[in-house]
Design a protein around this motif. Structure first.
Motif, mmCIF file in Angstrom:
data_model
loop_
_atom_site.group_PDB
_atom_site.id
_atom_site.type_symbol
_atom_site.label_atom_id
_atom_site.label_comp_id
_atom_site.label_asym_id
_atom_site.label_seq_id
_atom_site.Cartn_x
_atom_site.Cartn_y
_atom_site.Cartn_z
ATOM 1 N N LEU A 21 0.813 -1.210 0.000
ATOM 2 C CA LEU A 21 0.000 0.000 0.000
ATOM 3 C C LEU A 21 0.850 1.264 0.000
ATOM 4 C CD1 LEU A 21 -2.819 -1.123 2.458
ATOM 5 C CD2 LEU A 21 -2.974 -0.865 -0.025
ATOM 6 N N LYS A 22 1.978 1.232 0.663
ATOM 7 C CA LYS A 22 2.877 2.386 0.662
ATOM 8 C C LYS A 22 3.361 2.703 -0.740
ATOM 9 C CE LYS A 22 7.135 4.147 2.750
ATOM 10 N NZ LYS A 22 8.268 3.850 3.678
ATOM 11 N N HIS A 25 -0.380 3.922 -2.791
ATOM 12 C CA HIS A 25 -1.511 4.709 -2.300
ATOM 13 C C HIS A 25 -1.549 6.130 -2.859
ATOM 14 C CE1 HIS A 25 1.449 6.367 0.544
ATOM 15 N NE2 HIS A 25 0.580 7.335 0.785
ATOM 16 N N GLU A 26 -0.411 6.688 -3.222
ATOM 17 C CA GLU A 26 -0.390 8.075 -3.700
ATOM 18 C C GLU A 26 -0.861 8.220 -5.141
ATOM 19 O OE1 GLU A 26 3.453 9.703 -3.020
ATOM 20 O OE2 GLU A 26 3.150 9.923 -0.850
ATOM 21 N N GLU A 30 -8.848 5.677 -4.660
ATOM 22 C CA GLU A 30 -9.697 4.925 -3.737
ATOM 23 C C GLU A 30 -9.034 3.575 -3.510
ATOM 24 O OE1 GLU A 30 -14.409 4.198 -3.605
ATOM 25 O OE2 GLU A 30 -13.438 3.255 -5.331
ATOM 26 N N ILE A 31 -9.073 3.108 -2.265
ATOM 27 C CA ILE A 31 -8.526 1.792 -1.934
ATOM 28 C C ILE A 31 -9.627 0.962 -1.293
ATOM 29 C CG2 ILE A 31 -6.846 0.494 -0.577
ATOM 30 C CD1 ILE A 31 -4.964 2.894 -0.763
ATOM 31 N N CYS A 46 -3.991 -1.831 7.099
ATOM 32 C CA CYS A 46 -4.754 -1.276 5.973
ATOM 33 C C CYS A 46 -5.477 0.010 6.367
ATOM 34 C CB CYS A 46 -5.770 -2.296 5.473
ATOM 35 S SG CYS A 46 -5.043 -3.721 4.636
ATOM 36 N N TYR A 49 -4.264 3.449 5.497
ATOM 37 C CA TYR A 49 -4.322 3.918 4.112
ATOM 38 C C TYR A 49 -5.748 4.096 3.601
ATOM 39 C CZ TYR A 49 0.613 2.672 4.115
ATOM 40 O OH TYR A 49 1.954 2.611 4.398
ATOM 41 N N THR A 50 -6.729 3.463 4.238
ATOM 42 C CA THR A 50 -8.105 3.557 3.754
ATOM 43 C C THR A 50 -9.094 3.215 4.863
ATOM 44 O OG1 THR A 50 -9.669 2.748 2.093
ATOM 45 C CG2 THR A 50 -8.102 1.157 2.951
ATOM 46 N N SER A 92 5.151 3.698 -10.393
ATOM 47 C CA SER A 92 4.094 4.523 -9.816
ATOM 48 C C SER A 92 3.922 5.807 -10.619
ATOM 49 C CB SER A 92 4.421 4.860 -8.357
ATOM 50 O OG SER A 92 4.434 3.700 -7.559
#
Length: 357
Positions: A21-22, A25-26, A30-31, A46, A49-50, A92
């Protein structure tokens, strides 16, 4: 600019989920996390991050869990990853650029899936998968194990790479148990099920059972051509472990029935002749492998070594055995361009320079 939903299914992934996720996520908007029964800190990690974390009762059906995750997403396109997948910074950034430039008529974007790397970080095994799909198309996952995303329409092949980096090295019994329970229940196995069940048997060193189901898969004369080619290679592996060289060679050659020869199988043929000290025959097959150009649009699994340095390193050995030291040196130098710090290549260079001096 499109917006992107990341959809994941997880269970007891506390060792890897934060890393995944790191890395992503940017660049997503939406996660969606669907948890199928974690008993560790997966949900807690988790939640950093969401807030969109949902429970799904596990019913031995991966496609059902993934379809549930997709159904919860709200953005323009859906992006999926496994918990032990990672994006590098450059990839990314490519996703960020993709969001700004994507043609809205595109239905699916594929990415390279790096399955293994060498000590220098070079990709050694990979394939290609549909990774981002248009939400309004309602594409569905199929298959209770080794599920796949069934897509259609306009597909774009990107150069974005997703890296598979599992922490656990042991082979899980989970998938094999699911297949065996379905088998005992008398469920129908599609050609794809036969192939992946055979893979699980091979992973668990059940070689005779793996042979049975790979052959059943090939006998259907159905399924993806890349799976048929891969099945030939895996059958050759099984018969190698069973000590049956005749059948090992048979299935190596049978792979040529499905498509033009692949470098992996040419290298296998060459190695078979090396083991018998038939150096000129080995040269034929390794030279054939060395002259092949890897197709960029192929979705099957690639052993990168067979398409780059390995044929040349083996040709070095073959020509050395034939007393053709200059040819041996030339091919060793080609291999060195790919793996400059390899100990075998450096040893060969010193040996051959001494002979040619």
């Amino acid at each position: 600019m499109i917006k992107l939903s990341l959809c994941m299914i997880v269970k007891n992934e506390e060792e890897v989920i934060g890393r995944c996720l790191k890395s992503v996520h940017e660049v997503v908007d939406e996660i969606i996390i669907v948890d199928t029964g974690s008993t560790d800190r997966t949900k807690e990690i988790c939640s950093e991050y969401t807030e969109k974390i949902y429970d799904f009762e596990w019913i031995n059906d991966f496609a059902a869990a993934r379809n549930f995750a997709f159904s919860l997403a709200t953005m323009d396109y859906l992006f999926w990853l496994d918990a032990d997948d990672v994006l590098q910074t450059e990839d990314s950034e490519k996703i960020r650029e993709l969001k700004e430039t994507l043609d809205p008529t595109i239905d699916s974007i594929t990415m390279v899936y790096c399955l293994a790397q060498d000590e220098q970080g070079n990709m050694t095994s990979s394939n290609r998968r549909n990774r981002i799909v248009k939400r309004l198309n309602h594409f569905q996952w199929r298959g209770f194990v080794h599920e796949y995303l069934e897509v259609g329409g306009k597909i774009s092949n990107s150069d974005i790479v997703v890296y598979h980096k599992p922490m656990k090295s042991h082979v899980s019994d989970r998938n094999l148990t699911i297949y065996n329970s379905r088998l005992e229940r008398g469920d129908h196995f599609s050609p794809r099920d036969l192939y992946y069940f055979a893979n699980e048997c091979l992973d668990h060193r059940l070689y005779e059972q793996a042979v049975e189901y790979y052959e059943k898969f090939l006998d259907t004369n159905q399924g993806w051509i890349e799976d048929k080619i891969a099945a030939c290679g895996k059958l050759a592996d099984c018969f190698h472990h069973l000590g049956n060289k005749e059948r090992e060679s048979y299935y190596t050659l049978k792979s040529f029935e499905y498509d033009t020869p692949r470098a992996e199988f040419c290298c296998r043929m060459g190695f078979g002749f090396m083991q018998q000290n038939e150096w000129e025959k080995a040269v034929f097959w390794y030279r054939l492998a060395s002259e092949m150009t890897r197709p960029n649009d192929n979705w099957g699994f690639f052993n990168h070594a067979c398409w780059t340095w390995l044929p040349h390193l083996q040709l070095c050995v073959c020509y050395y055995r034939l007393g053709e030291y200059l040819q041996a040196y030339k091919h060793n130098e080609i291999a060195r361009q790919y793996i400059p710090d390899n100990e075998k290549v450096l040893f060969n260079r010193r040996l051959l320079e001494g002979l040619l001096n």
